[in-house]
Design a protein around this motif. Structure first.
Motif, PDB file in Angstrom:
ATOM      1  N   ARG A 122       0.789  -1.224   0.000  1.00  0.00           N
ATOM      2  CA  ARG A 122       0.000   0.000   0.000  1.00  0.00           C
ATOM      3  C   ARG A 122       0.826   1.282   0.000  1.00  0.00           C
ATOM      4  O   ARG A 122       0.329   2.326  -0.381  1.00  0.00           O
ATOM      5  CB  ARG A 122      -0.920   0.021   1.232  1.00  0.00           C
ATOM      6  CG  ARG A 122      -2.023  -1.010   1.187  1.00  0.00           C
ATOM      7  CD  ARG A 122      -2.861  -0.916   2.455  1.00  0.00           C
ATOM      8  NE  ARG A 122      -3.940  -1.888   2.468  1.00  0.00           N
ATOM      9  CZ  ARG A 122      -5.129  -1.699   1.928  1.00  0.00           C
ATOM     10  NH1 ARG A 122      -5.385  -0.580   1.296  1.00  0.00           N
ATOM     11  NH2 ARG A 122      -6.064  -2.626   1.988  1.00  0.00           N
ATOM     12  N   LEU A 123       2.044   1.239   0.474  1.00  0.00           N
ATOM     13  CA  LEU A 123       2.780   2.480   0.678  1.00  0.00           C
ATOM     14  C   LEU A 123       3.532   2.901  -0.579  1.00  0.00           C
ATOM     15  O   LEU A 123       4.252   2.124  -1.185  1.00  0.00           O
ATOM     16  CB  LEU A 123       3.760   2.332   1.841  1.00  0.00           C
ATOM     17  CG  LEU A 123       3.139   1.975   3.195  1.00  0.00           C
ATOM     18  CD1 LEU A 123       4.185   2.039   4.291  1.00  0.00           C
ATOM     19  CD2 LEU A 123       1.971   2.901   3.523  1.00  0.00           C
ATOM     20  N   THR A 126       6.109   8.381  -1.804  1.00  0.00           N
ATOM     21  CA  THR A 126       5.804   9.606  -1.070  1.00  0.00           C
ATOM     22  C   THR A 126       5.488   9.293   0.386  1.00  0.00           C
ATOM     23  O   THR A 126       5.826  10.074   1.282  1.00  0.00           O
ATOM     24  CB  THR A 126       4.635  10.357  -1.727  1.00  0.00           C
ATOM     25  OG1 THR A 126       4.836  10.406  -3.137  1.00  0.00           O
ATOM     26  CG2 THR A 126       4.542  11.777  -1.195  1.00  0.00           C
ATOM     27  N   HIS A 127       4.848   8.143   0.668  1.00  0.00           N
ATOM     28  CA  HIS A 127       4.672   7.701   2.047  1.00  0.00           C
ATOM     29  C   HIS A 127       6.032   7.529   2.721  1.00  0.00           C
ATOM     30  O   HIS A 127       6.256   8.007   3.848  1.00  0.00           O
ATOM     31  CB  HIS A 127       3.942   6.353   2.104  1.00  0.00           C
ATOM     32  CG  HIS A 127       2.457   6.433   1.929  1.00  0.00           C
ATOM     33  ND1 HIS A 127       1.857   6.246   0.709  1.00  0.00           N
ATOM     34  CD2 HIS A 127       1.456   6.655   2.820  1.00  0.00           C
ATOM     35  CE1 HIS A 127       0.543   6.338   0.850  1.00  0.00           C
ATOM     36  NE2 HIS A 127       0.267   6.595   2.121  1.00  0.00           N
ATOM     37  N   TYR A 128       6.939   6.837   2.038  1.00  0.00           N
ATOM     38  CA  TYR A 128       8.248   6.574   2.637  1.00  0.00           C
ATOM     39  C   TYR A 128       9.040   7.858   2.843  1.00  0.00           C
ATOM     40  O   TYR A 128       9.806   7.976   3.809  1.00  0.00           O
ATOM     41  CB  TYR A 128       9.033   5.578   1.784  1.00  0.00           C
ATOM     42  CG  TYR A 128       8.559   4.161   1.964  1.00  0.00           C
ATOM     43  CD1 TYR A 128       8.722   3.499   3.173  1.00  0.00           C
ATOM     44  CD2 TYR A 128       7.919   3.483   0.929  1.00  0.00           C
ATOM     45  CE1 TYR A 128       8.266   2.202   3.353  1.00  0.00           C
ATOM     46  CE2 TYR A 128       7.465   2.184   1.096  1.00  0.00           C
ATOM     47  CZ  TYR A 128       7.641   1.546   2.309  1.00  0.00           C
ATOM     48  OH  TYR A 128       7.189   0.262   2.488  1.00  0.00           O
ATOM     49  N   SER A 148       0.114   1.222   6.308  1.00  0.00           N
ATOM     50  CA  SER A 148      -0.131   0.133   5.371  1.00  0.00           C
ATOM     51  C   SER A 148      -1.430  -0.607   5.702  1.00  0.00           C
ATOM     52  O   SER A 148      -2.263  -0.834   4.825  1.00  0.00           O
ATOM     53  CB  SER A 148       1.046  -0.845   5.391  1.00  0.00           C
ATOM     54  OG  SER A 148       0.825  -1.912   4.510  1.00  0.00           O
ATOM     55  N   GLU A 149      -1.595  -0.966   6.965  1.00  0.00           N
ATOM     56  CA  GLU A 149      -2.770  -1.751   7.361  1.00  0.00           C
ATOM     57  C   GLU A 149      -4.060  -0.942   7.293  1.00  0.00           C
ATOM     58  O   GLU A 149      -5.111  -1.473   6.908  1.00  0.00           O
ATOM     59  CB  GLU A 149      -2.561  -2.296   8.778  1.00  0.00           C
ATOM     60  CG  GLU A 149      -1.455  -3.351   8.868  1.00  0.00           C
ATOM     61  CD  GLU A 149      -1.238  -3.825  10.297  1.00  0.00           C
ATOM     62  OE1 GLU A 149      -1.905  -3.266  11.209  1.00  0.00           O
ATOM     63  OE2 GLU A 149      -0.406  -4.730  10.508  1.00  0.00           O
ATOM     64  N   VAL A 154      -1.200   9.753   2.012  1.00  0.00           N
ATOM     65  CA  VAL A 154       0.027  10.460   2.381  1.00  0.00           C
ATOM     66  C   VAL A 154      -0.296  11.624   3.310  1.00  0.00           C
ATOM     67  O   VAL A 154       0.422  11.871   4.284  1.00  0.00           O
ATOM     68  CB  VAL A 154       0.767  10.968   1.125  1.00  0.00           C
ATOM     69  CG1 VAL A 154       1.969  11.823   1.511  1.00  0.00           C
ATOM     70  CG2 VAL A 154       1.220   9.799   0.251  1.00  0.00           C
ATOM     71  N   ARG A 155      -1.388  12.333   3.011  1.00  0.00           N
ATOM     72  CA  ARG A 155      -1.753  13.485   3.831  1.00  0.00           C
ATOM     73  C   ARG A 155      -2.119  13.057   5.246  1.00  0.00           C
ATOM     74  O   ARG A 155      -1.768  13.742   6.217  1.00  0.00           O
ATOM     75  CB  ARG A 155      -2.938  14.221   3.187  1.00  0.00           C
ATOM     76  CG  ARG A 155      -3.353  15.486   3.920  1.00  0.00           C
ATOM     77  CD  ARG A 155      -2.281  16.553   3.843  1.00  0.00           C
ATOM     78  NE  ARG A 155      -2.651  17.742   4.602  1.00  0.00           N
ATOM     79  CZ  ARG A 155      -2.483  17.890   5.905  1.00  0.00           C
ATOM     80  NH1 ARG A 155      -1.931  16.912   6.618  1.00  0.00           N
ATOM     81  NH2 ARG A 155      -2.829  19.008   6.514  1.00  0.00           N
ATOM     82  N   THR A 156      -2.795  11.928   5.390  1.00  0.00           N
ATOM     83  CA  THR A 156      -3.126  11.422   6.722  1.00  0.00           C
ATOM     84  C   THR A 156      -1.860  11.050   7.478  1.00  0.00           C
ATOM     85  O   THR A 156      -1.702  11.371   8.666  1.00  0.00           O
ATOM     86  CB  THR A 156      -4.059  10.203   6.629  1.00  0.00           C
ATOM     87  OG1 THR A 156      -5.290  10.592   6.005  1.00  0.00           O
ATOM     88  CG2 THR A 156      -4.350   9.623   8.006  1.00  0.00           C
TER      89      THR A 156
END
Length: 373
Positions: A122-123, A126-128, A148-149, A154-156
């Motif tokens: 899921r990630l 930009t998440h990383y 991920s779960e 990304v904003r959250t």
């Protein structure tokens, strides 16, 4: 129960990836599900491939650094040489980004195993990028797992990191209210539409696919029309304005920023940044523009240029139509020289109102045309 499988050259993707597709009595709903699932699978595939690329680049650079006796100095030389050699490969391979890839590999050394086992990872990259800002190892691992779960956007994720959500949960004897508050405040970032928009706007995805970020998805029709009119208005002022770019991309250490309009004034020898806001100008808007000015002076302005000026506008007609920002303790220069070549608040208000009236008229004509069809 039926599972829709789309074959590719080397592997198969089940749609949707999280659960099997099930036929219903509603063919339209089923068709929408199939189409949306295919789109979701494509986005996941792009994000996974981008994550893998950056991880392998970080791994390879880290391996090369180990060959030098003075590893820190040798690693610096490796990255500088690599950044120079990879210029022809497109964006995303500057020294700053290459350092991020090495950091990514070192902080997530087993990421390839988890991605290989789970194609629906899921990630995104930009998440990383957000996770790399977290110094505490336990907190970083927790944010990664929860994002991920729970399928955080990304904003959250950025919001939760910024508000110390992990630390607040640890300190709280009753975690339920903390979790409920977070979910309520992040709800608008968790819709499917928001996830899709986030993917489209992601500059790393755009660079990876070889596209330029789509400026139109960042603006409403009215905002786009106002900015186009302001661009023309400033160029026609005859006061030395040269157009440099729209939705001008600035890449910072913690994110990407887009300035609505950027000009260079050849008389003043300085850059002029313009940002349009939907509502009244706030202190936060002015603070953001001050940050833009600082970043622009640090990354773009040359030694012989004068300090950059920022103009924050509102599309609403009010006393807050414009706020100017200039730093570096240049108040005297700003007052005596800059204002002679900057548009007045009245001029800016008139330019905005003219375009709003023209836009409203065009909208009315369009409605009449649709009504006559």
């Amino acid at each position: 129960m039926q599972t829709l499988v789309i074959p590719t050259k080397r592997q198969y993707f089940a749609l949707p990836a999280d659960s099997s597709y099930q036929s219903t009595a509603d063919i339209v709903a089923d068709a929408r599900t199939i189409i949306e699932s295919a789109h979701d699978a494509a986005r996941r595939s792009v994000n996974t491939t981008l994550v893998l690329r950056n991880w392998y680049l970080g791994k390879r650079i880290a391996e090369e650094e180990l060959k030098g006796a003075n590893r820190a100095e040798y690693g610096k030389q490796v990255i500088e040489r690599l950044a120079n050699e990879l210029k022809t490969m497109g964006k995303g391979f500057g020294k700053q980004e290459l350092h991020k890839y090495v950091q990514f590999y070192r902080l997530f050394p087993t990421i390839v195993d988890s991605v290989s086992r789970q194609l629906v990872h899921r990630l995104s990259w930009t998440h990383y990028r957000e996770l790399l800002r977290v110094i505490n190892d336990d907190a970083r691992a927790w944010y990664a797992r929860e994002a991920s779960e729970q399928g955080w956007s990304v904003r959250t994720l950025a919001r939760n990191i910024g508000t110390k959500y992990y630390e607040r949960l640890l300190l709280s004897g009753n975690k339920a209210p903390v979790e409920q508050e977070m979910q309520a405040k992040a709800a608008r970032y968790q819709t499917r539409a928001y996830h899709v928009a986030e993917f489209i706007k992601d500059p790393y995805v755009a660079e990876f696919l070889g596209f330029s970020p789509d400026t139109e998805v960042r603006e409403t029709d009215l905002e786009s029309a106002i900015l186009a009119n302001l661009q023309k208005f400033l160029l026609e002022m005859g006061k030395g304005y040269a157009f440099m770019g729209r939705q001008y991309h600035l890449r910072g250490m913690s994110g990407d920023y887009y300035i609505d309009l950027v000009f260079y004034n050849v008389i003043l020898k300085c850059y002029v940044l313009v940002d349009l806001k939907c509502g009244p100008v706030t202190h936060q808007d002015v603070g953001q523009m001050d940050m833009y000015v600082r970043m622009f002076d640090d990354k773009v302005r040359r030694a012989d240029d004068n300090p950059t000026i920022g103009i924050v506008l509102t599309s609403e007609t009010s006393a807050d139509i414009a706020r100017y920002s200039v730093l570096h303790d240049s108040d005297q220069l700003y007052a005596s020289s800059y204002l002679l070549y900057l548009p007045s608040e009245d001029e800016l208000r008139q330019a905005i109102e003219t375009e709003k009236q023209r836009f409203a008229l065009k909208g009315g004509q369009a409605n009449e045309e649709r009504g006559n069809c």
